[in-house]
Design a protein around this motif. Structure first.
Motif, short mmCIF file in Angstrom:
data_model
loop_
_atom_site.label_atom_id
_atom_site.label_comp_id
_atom_site.label_asym_id
_atom_site.label_seq_id
_atom_site.Cartn_x
_atom_site.Cartn_y
_atom_site.Cartn_z
N HIS A 1 1.20 -0.93 0.40
CA HIS A 1 0.04 0.42 0.03
C HIS A 1 0.70 1.52 0.26
CE1 HIS A 1 -3.21 -2.59 0.50
NE2 HIS A 1 -3.14 -2.55 1.84
N GLU B 1 -2.94 3.68 -1.70
CA GLU B 1 -4.38 3.72 -1.19
C GLU B 1 -5.69 2.70 -2.43
OE1 GLU B 1 -5.72 7.74 -1.17
OE2 GLU B 1 -6.58 7.06 0.42
N ARG C 1 -5.47 -0.46 -0.55
CA ARG C 1 -6.10 -0.98 0.19
C ARG C 1 -7.95 -0.94 -0.18
NH1 ARG C 1 -4.67 2.49 3.22
NH2 ARG C 1 -2.87 0.74 4.26
N ARG C 2 -8.13 0.15 -0.51
CA ARG C 2 -9.72 0.42 -1.05
C ARG C 2 -10.23 -0.59 -2.27
NH1 ARG C 2 -12.02 5.33 -0.79
NH2 ARG C 2 -12.53 5.45 -2.61
N CYS D 1 1.34 0.09 7.42
CA CYS D 1 -0.06 -0.45 6.88
C CYS D 1 -1.39 -0.48 7.95
CB CYS D 1 0.15 -1.46 5.77
SG CYS D 1 0.90 -0.82 4.49
N ILE E 1 -2.36 2.34 9.10
CA ILE E 1 -2.73 3.28 8.53
C ILE E 1 -4.33 2.68 8.66
CG2 ILE E 1 -3.75 3.83 6.32
CD1 ILE E 1 0.14 4.12 5.52
N ASP E 2 -4.78 1.68 9.30
CA ASP E 2 -6.00 1.20 8.78
C ASP E 2 -5.99 -0.06 9.45
OD1 ASP E 2 -8.31 -0.02 8.30
OD2 ASP E 2 -8.46 0.46 6.07
N ALA F 1 -9.01 -1.27 11.07
CA ALA F 1 -9.63 -2.64 10.40
C ALA F 1 -9.24 -3.86 10.11
CB ALA F 1 -11.66 -2.08 10.06
N GLU F 2 -8.46 -2.95 8.39
CA GLU F 2 -8.12 -3.97 6.86
C GLU F 2 -7.54 -5.07 7.26
OE1 GLU F 2 -4.43 -2.98 4.67
OE2 GLU F 2 -6.08 -3.33 3.28
N THR F 3 -6.43 -4.98 8.52
CA THR F 3 -5.60 -6.04 9.37
C THR F 3 -6.40 -7.22 9.98
OG1 THR F 3 -3.88 -4.43 8.84
CG2 THR F 3 -3.54 -6.83 10.04
N ASN G 1 -3.28 -6.16 16.80
CA ASN G 1 -4.10 -6.01 15.81
C ASN G 1 -4.60 -6.96 16.17
OD1 ASN G 1 -5.60 -5.95 13.37
ND2 ASN G 1 -4.26 -4.02 12.76
#
Ligand SMILES: [Zn+2]
Length: 298
Positions: free
Chosen positions: A49, A68, A71-72, A97, A100-101, A103-105, A147
């Motif tokens: 990312h 981005e 990720r998106r 990464c 940064i987000d 929730a993604e991981t 996380n």
């Protein structure tokens, strides 16, 4: 990386110690894979990312946006394919990464996939001193562990650049495997200064990496040099050969490269092909490392 001036002046002891620092030990090719499968498929996704740019020391707004996209758009498309085909993969995630987000991981882990360590900010390990390198890998592990609520067991260095200390740090941390080296197509145990480390290598290769064929960059000038159909053919041949020889088919993809509309089909068609061929086991890199250690190690 530091280069040796006048390498022809190296004494035998010097070049021997260089090649002997990290080397392939016992080959770990099991007679059979789980469910008596003849071939194992290990899919990996390096979620670089924004750190693809940050880790190079850049701040190009355009390249950050490119990250981005990974990720998106890229990751959701990949997760969608894996879910549809009921396959688990390994996602190597730089700590930045995950920060940064988060929730993604977390979402990737909750979907049942493996999260592996991929550096702090996609830094080049080969230029770090041992203390800095150890500190960054430990902090990366801690961020991911916090996380996902579980300690990662595998490491892949950014751009597959390793320092002479990387494997020592990985072994010292008690990680189960590394996936940054290419001394074989099947797994092996890594030796450090000639001694077995207990760390399993799940080998990578540039030819099984989407970036090699499909990446575009203005500077340094890098242009896709194969069509998606040709990339599919190369990956399929690698899989077919692994199937014929009863080995491991390992693949590296990047959400900001494979995730586009005209490319994501490569992943899905490959999985379909492997599943229709039959006698194939899909495992995460951690599962592959654990299996070969149990089944093939003396
Ligand atoms: Zn990467």
């Amino acid at each position: 990386m530091t280069y040796q001036p006048n390498p022809w002046e190296l004494e035998e002891e010097q070049w021997h110690s260089k090649i002997n620092r990290v080397r392939a030990g016992q080959a770990l090719k099991p007679a059979t894979w789980p469910n008596k499968a003849r071939c194992a498929v290990a899919l990996s996704f390096d979620c670089d990312h924004e750190t693809y740019e940050l880790g190079n020391g850049g701040q190009s707004i355009g390249r950050l946006a490119w990250g981005e996209f990974g990720r998106r758009v890229g990751v959701p498309r990949i997760l969608d394919v894996l879910k549809r085909r009921d396959v688990k993969g390994s996602f190597f995630m730089p700590a930045v990464c995950a920060l940064i987000d988060p929730a993604e991981t977390k979402g990737i882990a909750l979907a049942g996939h493996e999260i592996g360590i991929h550096g702090w900010i996609h830094e080049n390990n080969s230029v770090l001193n041992a203390d800095t390198e150890r500190d960054l890998i430990l902090r990366s592990r801690d961020v991911l562990e916090k996380n996902i609520g579980e300690r990662p067991v595998g490491f892949r260095s950014a751009n597959w650049d390793l320092s002479p200390n990387t494997i020592a740090i990985v072994a010292e941390m008690g990680l189960e495997y590394d996936s940054s080296l290419m001394a074989d197509e099947d797994c092996y145990e890594i030796l450090l200064d000639g001694a077995p480390t207990g760390v399993i290598e799940v080998p990578v290769e540039w030819l099984r990496d989407d970036a090699v064929y499909l990446m575009f960059n203005r500077e340094p000038a890098t242009r896709p040099w194969l069509s998606p159909d040709d990339v599919f053919k190369i990956f399929k041949r690698e899989f077919d050969a692994a199937w014929n020889m009863g080995g491991l088919f390992q693949l590296v993809m990047h959400p900001f490269i494979i995730g586009y509309r005209s490319r994501i089909w490569i992943l899905e068609r490959l999985i379909e092909h492997a599943q229709s061929k039959g006698n194939v086991w899909f495992g995460t890199h951690a599962e592959v490392a654990q299996w070969v250690k149990k089944e093939a190690k003396n």
